[in-house]
Design a protein around this motif. Structure first.
Motif, PDB file in Angstrom:
ATOM      1  N   GLU A 103     163.487  57.137 -60.931  1.00 60.04           N
ATOM      2  CA  GLU A 103     162.958  57.580 -59.636  1.00 60.04           C
ATOM      3  C   GLU A 103     163.844  57.147 -58.468  1.00 60.04           C
ATOM      4  OE1 GLU A 103     160.117  57.965 -62.662  1.00 60.04           O
ATOM      5  OE2 GLU A 103     161.111  56.100 -62.035  1.00 60.04           O
ATOM      6  N   ASP A 104     164.557  56.035 -58.623  1.00 62.58           N
ATOM      7  CA  ASP A 104     165.422  55.548 -57.544  1.00 62.58           C
ATOM      8  C   ASP A 104     166.636  56.445 -57.325  1.00 62.58           C
ATOM      9  OD1 ASP A 104     163.867  53.275 -56.977  1.00 62.58           O
ATOM     10  OD2 ASP A 104     164.813  52.161 -58.621  1.00 62.58           O
ATOM     11  N   MET A 105     166.932  57.313 -58.286  1.00 62.99           N
ATOM     12  CA  MET A 105     168.083  58.216 -58.160  1.00 62.99           C
ATOM     13  C   MET A 105     167.769  59.442 -57.311  1.00 62.99           C
ATOM     14  SD  MET A 105     170.733  57.056 -59.893  1.00 62.99           S
ATOM     15  CE  MET A 105     171.696  58.551 -60.141  1.00 62.99           C
ATOM     16  N   GLU A 106     166.501  59.708 -57.061  1.00 63.28           N
ATOM     17  CA  GLU A 106     166.088  60.936 -56.407  1.00 63.28           C
ATOM     18  C   GLU A 106     166.804  61.147 -55.057  1.00 63.28           C
ATOM     19  OE1 GLU A 106     164.361  64.509 -56.148  1.00 63.28           O
ATOM     20  OE2 GLU A 106     164.019  63.121 -57.821  1.00 63.28           O
ATOM     21  N   GLY A 107     167.531  62.261 -54.967  1.00 63.88           N
ATOM     22  CA  GLY A 107     168.190  62.648 -53.727  1.00 63.88           C
ATOM     23  C   GLY A 107     169.453  61.883 -53.391  1.00 63.88           C
ATOM     24  N   MET A 108     169.835  60.898 -54.199  1.00 62.51           N
ATOM     25  CA  MET A 108     171.000  60.080 -53.878  1.00 62.51           C
ATOM     26  C   MET A 108     172.291  60.851 -54.183  1.00 62.51           C
ATOM     27  SD  MET A 108     171.628  56.064 -54.808  1.00 62.51           S
ATOM     28  CE  MET A 108     170.037  55.616 -54.119  1.00 62.51           C
ATOM     29  N   ARG A 109     173.195  60.847 -53.217  1.00 60.41           N
ATOM     30  CA  ARG A 109     174.475  61.553 -53.370  1.00 60.41           C
ATOM     31  C   ARG A 109     175.465  60.620 -54.079  1.00 60.41           C
ATOM     32  NH1 ARG A 109     175.267  62.671 -47.169  1.00 60.41           N
ATOM     33  NH2 ARG A 109     174.441  60.555 -47.274  1.00 60.41           N
ATOM     34  N   ILE A 110     175.770  60.945 -55.315  1.00 60.10           N
ATOM     35  CA  ILE A 110     176.618  60.091 -56.146  1.00 60.10           C
ATOM     36  C   ILE A 110     177.946  60.784 -56.411  1.00 60.10           C
ATOM     37  CG2 ILE A 110     176.866  58.917 -58.360  1.00 60.10           C
ATOM     38  CD1 ILE A 110     174.716  57.678 -56.642  1.00 60.10           C
ATOM     39  N   ARG A 111     179.030  60.135 -56.014  1.00 59.37           N
ATOM     40  CA  ARG A 111     180.354  60.671 -56.314  1.00 59.37           C
ATOM     41  C   ARG A 111     180.584  60.638 -57.821  1.00 59.37           C
ATOM     42  NH1 ARG A 111     185.179  58.803 -59.216  1.00 59.37           N
ATOM     43  NH2 ARG A 111     186.686  60.475 -58.803  1.00 59.37           N
ATOM     44  N   THR A 112     181.102  61.743 -58.339  1.00 61.32           N
ATOM     45  CA  THR A 112     181.505  61.810 -59.737  1.00 61.32           C
ATOM     46  C   THR A 112     182.959  62.277 -59.807  1.00 61.32           C
ATOM     47  OG1 THR A 112     180.931  64.143 -60.084  1.00 61.32           O
ATOM     48  CG2 THR A 112     179.170  62.512 -60.386  1.00 61.32           C
ATOM     49  N   MET A 113     183.567  62.057 -60.962  1.00 59.98           N
ATOM     50  CA  MET A 113     184.827  62.728 -61.233  1.00 59.98           C
ATOM     51  C   MET A 113     184.557  64.222 -61.323  1.00 59.98           C
ATOM     52  SD  MET A 113     186.867  60.269 -63.938  1.00 59.98           S
ATOM     53  CE  MET A 113     185.500  59.757 -64.980  1.00 59.98           C
ATOM     54  N   THR A 114     185.611  65.014 -61.326  1.00 49.90           N
ATOM     55  CA  THR A 114     185.437  66.466 -61.421  1.00 49.90           C
ATOM     56  C   THR A 114     185.187  66.841 -62.877  1.00 49.90           C
ATOM     57  OG1 THR A 114     187.856  66.673 -61.490  1.00 49.90           O
ATOM     58  CG2 THR A 114     186.777  67.041 -59.376  1.00 49.90           C
ATOM     59  N   LEU A 115     184.092  66.304 -63.410  1.00 52.63           N
ATOM     60  CA  LEU A 115     183.668  66.541 -64.785  1.00 52.63           C
ATOM     61  C   LEU A 115     182.281  67.171 -64.767  1.00 52.63           C
ATOM     62  CD1 LEU A 115     184.682  63.177 -66.507  1.00 52.63           C
ATOM     63  CD2 LEU A 115     185.433  65.436 -67.232  1.00 52.63           C
ATOM     64  N   PRO A 116     182.106  68.365 -65.294  1.00 48.00           N
ATOM     65  CA  PRO A 116     180.775  68.978 -65.333  1.00 48.00           C
ATOM     66  C   PRO A 116     179.737  68.098 -66.024  1.00 48.00           C
ATOM     67  CG  PRO A 116     182.449  70.599 -65.888  1.00 48.00           C
ATOM     68  CD  PRO A 116     183.144  69.270 -65.821  1.00 48.00           C
ATOM     69  N   THR A 117     180.172  67.352 -67.036  1.00 48.71           N
ATOM     70  CA  THR A 117     179.240  66.471 -67.739  1.00 48.71           C
ATOM     71  C   THR A 117     178.717  65.352 -66.833  1.00 48.71           C
ATOM     72  OG1 THR A 117     181.263  65.475 -68.645  1.00 48.71           O
ATOM     73  CG2 THR A 117     179.969  66.875 -70.119  1.00 48.71           C
ATOM     74  N   HIS A 118     179.591  64.802 -65.998  1.00 48.80           N
ATOM     75  CA  HIS A 118     179.154  63.753 -65.071  1.00 48.80           C
ATOM     76  C   HIS A 118     178.218  64.335 -64.010  1.00 48.80           C
ATOM     77  CE1 HIS A 118     182.314  60.371 -65.835  1.00 48.80           C
ATOM     78  NE2 HIS A 118     181.855  60.901 -66.937  1.00 48.80           N
ATOM     79  N   GLU A 119     178.520  65.527 -63.561  1.00 46.16           N
ATOM     80  CA  GLU A 119     177.636  66.188 -62.606  1.00 46.16           C
ATOM     81  C   GLU A 119     176.270  66.438 -63.227  1.00 46.16           C
ATOM     82  OE1 GLU A 119     179.499  69.502 -60.470  1.00 46.16           O
ATOM     83  OE2 GLU A 119     181.447  68.755 -61.160  1.00 46.16           O
ATOM     84  N   ALA A 120     176.260  66.817 -64.518  1.00 42.82           N
ATOM     85  CA  ALA A 120     174.989  67.065 -65.209  1.00 42.82           C
ATOM     86  C   ALA A 120     174.173  65.790 -65.334  1.00 42.82           C
ATOM     87  CB  ALA A 120     175.256  67.660 -66.590  1.00 42.82           C
TER      88      ALA A 120
END
Length: 345
Positions: A167-184
């Motif tokens: 629940e703490d992740m809700e709406g948080m903008r998290i930088r990822t590498m340009t990896l679709p899996t990390h975005e998922a």
């Protein structure tokens, strides 16, 4: 050769003086991280490789180091290696994904139970490593010299609040590498993935373009994210590879003696980097250093299971949708290798 013996030889060799003879061959080796071998595993790998190759070739081979992304973004340097403009690079999975998307199979969350299993699987010599490296070489044309984890398990940092539950992740903008899996992963947890190249991450965190990011502790430390992030949450949710490649035409142009030397030096350097990551994590250069400025919390196993229940299906679905049967076959081979290593402990 045992892990500790290889690491010890490599770290000791990094202190040796190189020969003063003029070089017949030059290897330009690039990587993203600091040059200091005591700050990052790729810095260790590069320093050990340079020392071993130059000293054991009696000066016939010179190794020129280009740390800190001096030659460009990760995927750009891989392009330079493929074209022969640069001889070698140590790359993150984010950079490699743009040349070999199946690297994303490593991103299945909570697949590795501990760093011991990860170290046994994420190597060229493991059963899965041989399969993975063979496929990568066939599809990219690159020569793989080493396969290693990116510095340890990933943790979250952010400037908003401790992450103790999904629940703490809700709406948080998290930088990822340009990896679709990390975005998922981030999307499945309710966050907003913000894919950015490495060179832009510190500024993005500083200016609020991203609320947080995820990386292993050694990377968080040398990147000085404690200057722009308040909270560090130990989730151990994923561990990704760094892949060391060389231009194949350059490699094939080496003498047999020099090929043997390059292979041996790369093996020792890779294991030295693996050992250095563990040292950094445990020392005053790692978590203790970050804890002086950041609020640190460890996500307990019960909550980790909730993270896994949300993220694992999302990543598996993405791999199947984007890479089809080939992707699932590679993922299942990885999971089988992990189970084999778990049984050995």
């Amino acid at each position: 050769m045992t892990f500790m013996k290889v690491a010890a030889i490599g770290l000791a060799s990094a202190l040796m003086a190189t020969s003063a003879f003029a070089a017949d061959v030059t290897i330009r080796l690039a990587h993203l991280n600091p040059e200091d071998p005591f700050q990052s595993h790729s810095g260790t790998m590069a320093a050990v490789f340079k020392s071993l190759v130059e000293s054991n070739s009696n000066g016939a081979i010179e190794v020129q180091l280009f740390p800190n992304g001096q030659l460009g973004k990760d995927n750009e340097v891989i392009d330079q290696v493929r074209s022969g403009l640069v001889e070698s690079t140590i790359s993150s999975s984010g950079g490699m994904a743009q040349h070999y998307p199946l690297v994303g199979v490593f991103d299945i969350p909570f697949a590795f139970p501990n760093i011991g299993v990860a170290s046994q699987v994420m190597t060229k010599e493991s059963s899965f490593g041989e399969k993975f490296v063979g496929d990568l070489e066939a599809k990219t044309g690159l020569k793989v010299l080493g396969l290693i984890d990116s510095g340890g398990f990933f943790a979250f940092t952010n400037s908003k609040k401790p992450i103790a539950s999904v629940e703490d992740m809700e709406g948080m903008r998290i930088r990822t590498m340009t990896l679709p899996t990390h975005e998922a992963i981030i999307s499945s947890l309710g966050g907003q993935p913000t894919p950015l190249p490495w060179a832009e991450v510190y500024t993005a965190l500083q200016t609020g373009v991203a609320d947080g990011q995820m990386n292993p502790v050694p990377i968080i430390a040398f990147a000085k994210f404690d200057e722009v992030q308040k909270y560090l949450s130990i989730t151990n949710h994923v561990i990704t590879p760094y892949i060391w490649t060389m231009n194949p035409d350059f490699y094939e142009g080496l003498s047999d003696e020099h090929k043997t030397l390059v292979n041996w030096a790369a093996e020792v350097a890779t294991e030295s980097g693996r050992a250095m990551s563990r040292v950094i994590e445990a020392s005053e250069k790692g978590l203790p250093l970050l804890a002086e400025k950041m609020e640190v919390n460890v996500v307990p196993p019960a909550e980790q299971a909730k993270f896994a229940a949300a993220a694992q299906p999302a990543v598996r679905t993405l791999i199947e949708e984007q890479y089809g049967a080939e992707g699932i076959e590679m993922l299942d081979a990885l999971l089988a290798s992990i189970e084999e290593e778990k049984a050995a402990y």
